[in-house]
Design an enzyme around this catalytic site. Structure first.
Site, mmCIF file in Angstrom:
data_model
loop_
_atom_site.group_PDB
_atom_site.id
_atom_site.type_symbol
_atom_site.label_atom_id
_atom_site.label_comp_id
_atom_site.label_asym_id
_atom_site.label_seq_id
_atom_site.Cartn_x
_atom_site.Cartn_y
_atom_site.Cartn_z
ATOM 1 C CE LYS A 1 -2.910 -10.639 -8.756
ATOM 2 N NZ LYS A 1 -2.377 -11.683 -7.870
ATOM 3 C CB VAL B 1 -3.619 0.432 4.915
ATOM 4 C CG1 VAL B 1 -3.322 1.476 5.963
ATOM 5 C CG2 VAL B 1 -3.273 0.958 3.532
ATOM 6 C CD GLU C 1 -2.258 2.141 -8.407
ATOM 7 O OE1 GLU C 1 -3.037 1.431 -7.740
ATOM 8 O OE2 GLU C 1 -1.079 1.825 -8.610
ATOM 9 C CG ASP C 2 -4.052 0.047 -4.701
ATOM 10 O OD1 ASP C 2 -3.252 0.782 -5.311
ATOM 11 O OD2 ASP C 2 -3.768 -1.124 -4.361
ATOM 12 C CG ASP D 1 4.159 3.708 0.142
ATOM 13 O OD1 ASP D 1 4.501 4.728 0.751
ATOM 14 O OD2 ASP D 1 4.515 2.568 0.482
ATOM 15 N NE ARG E 1 -4.823 -8.814 -4.199
ATOM 16 C CZ ARG E 1 -3.880 -7.916 -4.491
ATOM 17 N NH1 ARG E 1 -4.150 -6.637 -4.387
ATOM 18 N NH2 ARG E 1 -2.685 -8.299 -4.867
ATOM 19 C CE LYS F 1 0.974 3.227 2.937
ATOM 20 N NZ LYS F 1 1.945 2.141 3.144
HETATM 21 P P1 IMP Z 1 4.411 2.866 -4.657
HETATM 22 O O1 IMP Z 1 5.107 2.555 -5.961
HETATM 23 O O2 IMP Z 1 5.377 2.842 -3.493
HETATM 24 O O3 IMP Z 1 3.624 4.143 -4.701
HETATM 25 O O4 IMP Z 1 3.419 1.668 -4.337
HETATM 26 C C1 IMP Z 1 2.610 1.135 -5.324
HETATM 27 C C2 IMP Z 1 1.875 -0.112 -4.927
HETATM 28 O O5 IMP Z 1 2.346 -0.678 -3.725
HETATM 29 C C3 IMP Z 1 0.403 0.159 -4.679
HETATM 30 O O6 IMP Z 1 -0.319 0.188 -5.874
HETATM 31 C C4 IMP Z 1 0.034 -0.996 -3.800
HETATM 32 O O7 IMP Z 1 -0.280 -2.123 -4.576
HETATM 33 C C5 IMP Z 1 1.289 -1.246 -3.013
HETATM 34 N N1 IMP Z 1 1.215 -0.627 -1.666
HETATM 35 C C6 IMP Z 1 1.755 0.518 -1.233
HETATM 36 N N2 IMP Z 1 1.448 0.761 0.050
HETATM 37 C C7 IMP Z 1 0.672 -0.281 0.449
HETATM 38 C C8 IMP Z 1 0.008 -0.613 1.686
HETATM 39 O O8 IMP Z 1 0.056 0.097 2.704
HETATM 40 N N3 IMP Z 1 -0.698 -1.769 1.686
HETATM 41 C C9 IMP Z 1 -0.802 -2.591 0.609
HETATM 42 N N4 IMP Z 1 -0.201 -2.311 -0.563
HETATM 43 C C10 IMP Z 1 0.514 -1.166 -0.645
#
Ligand code: IMP
Length: 183
Positions: free
Chosen positions: A47, A157, A103-104, A107, A169, A135
């Protein structure tokens, strides 16, 4: 009783709504240039990407189509689970299409590298990534996001689509969640 002081749960505002909009406008000018003369399908990841998608799509001065996917990622904590599964798949056949994943945040990059491989196996004409935030951890994996809004520090964040336990959100700004909220 719980308070509704949503903004008061931030320890710091990283980007105001105006700053986010200005950066999205810059990205849109790049996207318009890069995709000139080509059909463009935006794929949003639910979302978190809802706000980015809404603003990015409306800022683009060209035709676009939008579709959505949902994958499981964080659960309700602040650490990545590393487990990705499709909760909702696309409605669109993307073979031969120019696809831009919206994508938002990147990370660990686990979600996106998995999603990228999954969508590539469907034979799109091209596949690129647009992430509003990135990040430092993302540098460790092979995630080549063509469009990135802001490089942010390694903090949790919220706001502008990003949640903690499904909340925040709806904040217009992007900020660091104050530790007292989750400790
Ligand atoms: P990744 O697989 O670690 O890159 O993270 C993917 C998902 O984790 C993102 O699409 C976000 O929904 C969530 N996410 C990662 N970092 C944050 C944060 O700092 N705040 C809120 N959601 C996060």
């Amino acid at each position: 009783m719980e308070t509704d002081d949503v903004a008061g749960d931030l320890s710091e505002v990283l980007y105001t709504e105006q700053q986010v909009h200005a950066r999205i406008a810059e990205l849109c000018r790049e996207i318009e240039r890069d995709y000139a003369g080509r059909d463009l399908l935006l794929v949003g990841v639910l979302k978190g990407a809802v706000m980015v998608m809404a603003d990015l799509a409306r800022e683009l001065r060209r035709h676009v189509e939008m579709d959505w996917m949902a994958t499981s990622s964080y659960g309700t904590g602040t650490e990545s689970s590393g487990v990705v599964r499709i909760v909702k798949d696309l409605d669109t056949d993307i073979s031969g299409r120019h696809v831009l994943i919206v994508e938002d945040i990147v990370d660990s990059g686990l979600t996106l590298s998995w999603l990228r491989a999954n969508l590539l196996s469907r034979g799109p004409a091209s596949l690129e990534i647009c992430a509003l935030l990135r990040k430092p951890e993302a540098a460790k994996v092979e995630i080549d996001a063509r469009y990135v809004g802001f490089e942010i520090p390694n903090a949790f964040v919220v706001g502008y689509g990003l949640d903690y336990a499904e909340r925040y959100r709806n904040l217009r700004a992007i900020g660091v969640l104050a530790p007292h909220v989750y400790s």
